[in-house]
Enzyme design. Structure first.
Site, short mmCIF file in Angstrom:
data_model
loop_
_atom_site.label_atom_id
_atom_site.label_comp_id
_atom_site.label_asym_id
_atom_site.label_seq_id
_atom_site.Cartn_x
_atom_site.Cartn_y
_atom_site.Cartn_z
CB SER A 131 60.97 -24.30 -12.78
OG SER A 131 61.12 -23.88 -14.11
CE1 TYR A 155 66.75 -24.10 -11.61
CE2 TYR A 155 65.53 -24.24 -13.67
CZ TYR A 155 65.62 -23.80 -12.37
OH TYR A 155 64.60 -23.07 -11.82
CE LYS A 159 64.13 -24.93 -9.10
NZ LYS A 159 64.23 -24.41 -7.73
P1 NAD Z 1 67.77 -15.72 -7.59
O1 NAD Z 1 69.06 -16.32 -8.00
O2 NAD Z 1 67.56 -14.28 -7.80
O3 NAD Z 1 67.50 -16.04 -6.04
C1 NAD Z 1 67.99 -17.19 -5.39
C2 NAD Z 1 68.68 -16.73 -4.11
O4 NAD Z 1 69.16 -17.90 -3.42
C3 NAD Z 1 69.88 -15.84 -4.38
O5 NAD Z 1 69.76 -14.68 -3.58
C4 NAD Z 1 71.10 -16.68 -3.94
O6 NAD Z 1 72.12 -15.89 -3.42
C5 NAD Z 1 70.48 -17.62 -2.92
N1 NAD Z 1 71.12 -18.93 -2.77
C6 NAD Z 1 71.45 -19.82 -3.75
N2 NAD Z 1 71.98 -20.93 -3.20
C7 NAD Z 1 71.98 -20.74 -1.85
C8 NAD Z 1 72.40 -21.53 -0.75
N3 NAD Z 1 72.95 -22.73 -0.91
N4 NAD Z 1 72.26 -21.03 0.50
C9 NAD Z 1 71.72 -19.80 0.68
N5 NAD Z 1 71.29 -19.01 -0.32
C10 NAD Z 1 71.43 -19.48 -1.57
O7 NAD Z 1 66.63 -16.58 -8.29
P2 NAD Z 1 65.07 -16.28 -8.41
O8 NAD Z 1 64.79 -15.91 -9.81
O9 NAD Z 1 64.63 -15.39 -7.32
O10 NAD Z 1 64.51 -17.75 -8.20
C11 NAD Z 1 64.09 -18.22 -6.94
C12 NAD Z 1 63.72 -19.69 -7.08
O11 NAD Z 1 62.70 -19.82 -8.06
C13 NAD Z 1 64.87 -20.57 -7.52
O12 NAD Z 1 64.78 -21.79 -6.84
C14 NAD Z 1 64.61 -20.77 -9.01
O13 NAD Z 1 65.13 -21.99 -9.46
C15 NAD Z 1 63.10 -20.76 -9.04
N6 NAD Z 1 62.55 -20.35 -10.34
C16 NAD Z 1 62.96 -19.18 -10.91
C17 NAD Z 1 62.45 -18.80 -12.15
C18 NAD Z 1 62.92 -17.54 -12.82
O14 NAD Z 1 62.79 -17.43 -14.05
N7 NAD Z 1 63.43 -16.55 -12.12
C19 NAD Z 1 61.53 -19.61 -12.80
C20 NAD Z 1 61.12 -20.80 -12.19
C21 NAD Z 1 61.64 -21.15 -10.95
C1 WQD Z 2 62.37 -16.74 -23.29
C2 WQD Z 2 62.33 -16.68 -24.82
C3 WQD Z 2 64.32 -17.55 -25.89
C4 WQD Z 2 67.13 -14.52 -24.58
C5 WQD Z 2 63.97 -20.06 -18.60
C6 WQD Z 2 64.27 -21.39 -17.97
C7 WQD Z 2 63.10 -21.85 -17.16
C8 WQD Z 2 62.65 -20.78 -16.16
C9 WQD Z 2 62.44 -19.47 -16.83
C10 WQD Z 2 63.77 -21.22 -14.09
C11 WQD Z 2 62.90 -17.95 -25.48
C12 WQD Z 2 64.14 -16.08 -26.18
C13 WQD Z 2 65.99 -15.27 -24.78
C14 WQD Z 2 67.66 -13.78 -25.68
C15 WQD Z 2 65.87 -14.56 -27.06
N1 WQD Z 2 63.65 -20.56 -15.15
N2 WQD Z 2 65.37 -15.29 -25.99
N3 WQD Z 2 67.00 -13.82 -26.87
O1 WQD Z 2 63.97 -20.26 -21.73
O2 WQD Z 2 61.49 -19.76 -21.45
O3 WQD Z 2 62.86 -20.22 -19.48
O4 WQD Z 2 63.61 -19.13 -17.58
O5 WQD Z 2 63.17 -22.18 -13.72
O6 WQD Z 2 63.51 -23.00 -16.52
O7 WQD Z 2 64.56 -22.32 -18.99
O8 WQD Z 2 63.18 -18.09 -20.63
O9 WQD Z 2 63.85 -15.73 -20.76
O10 WQD Z 2 65.55 -17.52 -21.30
O11 WQD Z 2 63.68 -17.11 -22.89
O12 WQD Z 2 65.31 -14.57 -28.16
O13 WQD Z 2 68.72 -13.10 -25.57
O14 WQD Z 2 63.19 -15.61 -25.25
O15 WQD Z 2 64.78 -18.23 -27.02
O16 WQD Z 2 62.12 -18.21 -26.61
P1 WQD Z 2 62.88 -19.65 -20.95
P2 WQD Z 2 64.14 -17.07 -21.35
#
Ligand code: NAD
Ligand code: WQD
Length: 342
Positions: A131, A155, A159
């Site tokens: 991330s 979190y 990562k």
């Molecule tokens: P998500 O929560 O929708 O998907 C994760 C899935 O993993 C879920 O279906 C959950 O049930 C499953 N899971 C969690 N722990 C588990 C375990 N111990 N065993 C088996 N299954 C398990 O999340 P996402 O948005 O699809 O994210 C996927 C990956 O990408 C995550 O690792 C997240 O940290 C990373 N990521 C997400 C974002 C984002 O904004 N969505 C941004 C950067 C990185």
């Molecule tokens: C985006 C912008 C908020 C909600 C997060 C994680 C990051 C990654 C992606 C996993 C910010 C603003 C939000 C609301 C708002 N995930 N906001 N009102 O914080 O950039 O990133 O998700 O790895 O690790 O930190 O994403 O969607 O939460 O926020 O004004 O109700 O929207 O302040 O500026 P963020 P976000």
């Protein structure tokens, strides 16, 4: 041969499963449903079937926890796994501050369980969902892959630690191929409206919150901060369509299969948009249903965050194609289908 998707029923995993199946790959999923729904299995199959006949041989789902080493070994025994895409993990920043041990246990131990099984079954190719959060407060924009890292919450630290574990594993076994993908802000949904992001409880992230305001579930959006040093005072992020992101995984897989060693790639669009830009784009597709008020800044938020994506373009041949309007349109379509408003 199959590709194993851990967390493959989640938001990004489900979109990647569709792209893989449609491109002719066989897919095996392990998911414990802690943040997903079993109905997603049917929907993945339904979408993929439009391009290709999908049988139980092409798409298998195991419901269980990645930390369950017996189950993981069973999966590697019952299937010929060629590569793994490791999505499984807990991902809510605020929750990780309240429950750090749960986050370290789930995210780190599930990765160790996976790596041990890969080692035992001699599976060499791994894509890991990292991330942009690992960059913390970056010194300048855009963010390059070689920038200093330093997470600001549990979190983010999971990562970072996993990235370090993967580097150590690679140092000990250079026949591994590992792509660490640092996603920026994934939003949007599949064009079918059958899969998308549907968090349990009140969403922390911006896009699912906006979608629920647009469909009447919440009255208004709180915009956290309008005094940032940006073009309109609201914070700027690099929003990327989840289908573009999913396609990036296929490109990374292709690269791994050519024995690329360990590589780190930013996956974003390279363009930053503000919260107000996103709200305005959303209002243009939903008919101005997103009311908002300005609220204080959210602790821990940075003012601006966007990627440099040259490395992914040059080495993977991948760039994001979809614009902000499409991200909003597909999110709205998914939310409406879910809320049965359309
Ligand atoms: P998500 O929560 O929708 O998907 C994760 C899935 O993993 C879920 O279906 C959950 O049930 C499953 N899971 C969690 N722990 C588990 C375990 N111990 N065993 C088996 N299954 C398990 O999340 P996402 O948005 O699809 O994210 C996927 C990956 O990408 C995550 O690792 C997240 O940290 C990373 N990521 C997400 C974002 C984002 O904004 N969505 C941004 C950067 C990185
Ligand atoms: C985006 C912008 C908020 C909600 C997060 C994680 C990051 C990654 C992606 C996993 C910010 C603003 C939000 C609301 C708002 N995930 N906001 N009102 O914080 O950039 O990133 O998700 O790895 O690790 O930190 O994403 O969607 O939460 O926020 O004004 O109700 O929207 O302040 O500026 P963020 P976000």
């Amino acid at each position: 041969m199959s590709v194993l998707l851990t967390g493959g029923l989640g938001y990004i995993g489900s979109h990647t499963a569709v792209e893989l199946l449609q491109s002719g790959e066989d897919v095996v999923v392990i998911d414990n449903l802690s943040n997903s729904n079993i109905k997603t299995k049917t929907n993945i199959k339904k979408i993929a079937s439009e391009k290709r006949k999908i049988s139980a041989k092409n798409f298998k789902v195991y419901i269980g926890d990645l930390r369950d080493t017996n189950l993981v070994e069973k999966i590697f025994t019952e299937n010929k796994i060629d590569s793994v895409i490791h999505f499984a993990g807990l991902k809510a920043v605020g929750e990780s501050v309240k429950k750090p041990l749960e986050y370290y246990d789930n995210n780190i131990n599930s990765t160790l369980s996976l790596l041990k099984a890969m080692n035992k079954f001699k599976v060499k190719n791994l894509v890991f969902s990292s991330s942009a959060t690992v960059y913390g407060q970056a010194k300048s924009m855009p963010i390059y892959e070689d920038f200093e890292v330093g997470a600001t919450n549990p979190y983010g630290r999971t990562k970072l630690f996993i990235e370090e574990i993967l580097k150590d594993a690679y140092a000990a076994d250079s026949t591994l191929n590992i792509a660490i993908l640092r996603y920026f802000n994934p939003i949007g949904a599949h064009d079918s409206g059958l899969i998308g992001e549907d968090p349990n409880g009140i969403p922390n992230n911006l896009m699912p919150y906006i979608s629920r305001v647009a469909t009447g579930r919440y009255d208004h959006l709180n915009i956290f901060g309008n005094d940032y040093n940006t073009h309109d005072g609201t914070a700027v992020r690099d929003y990327i369509h989840v289908v573009d992101l999913a396609k990036g995984h296929l490109k990374a897989l292709k690269k791994l299969r050519k024995n690329c060693g360990l590589q780190i790639y930013n996956l974003g669009t390279g363009v930053g948009y503000s919260v107000l830009d996103l709200v305005n784009a959303y209002n243009s597709v939903c008919g101005n249903k997103v009311k908002y008020i300005f609220a204080p800044r959210r602790p821990g938020d940075v003012d601006i965050c966007y990627a440099n994506v040259d490395k992914a373009k040059k080495e993977l041949g991948w760039t994001a194609k979809r614009n902000l309007k499409n991200m909003c349109k597909t999110s709205y379509n998914f939310e409406c289908k879910k809320s049965k408003l359309k």
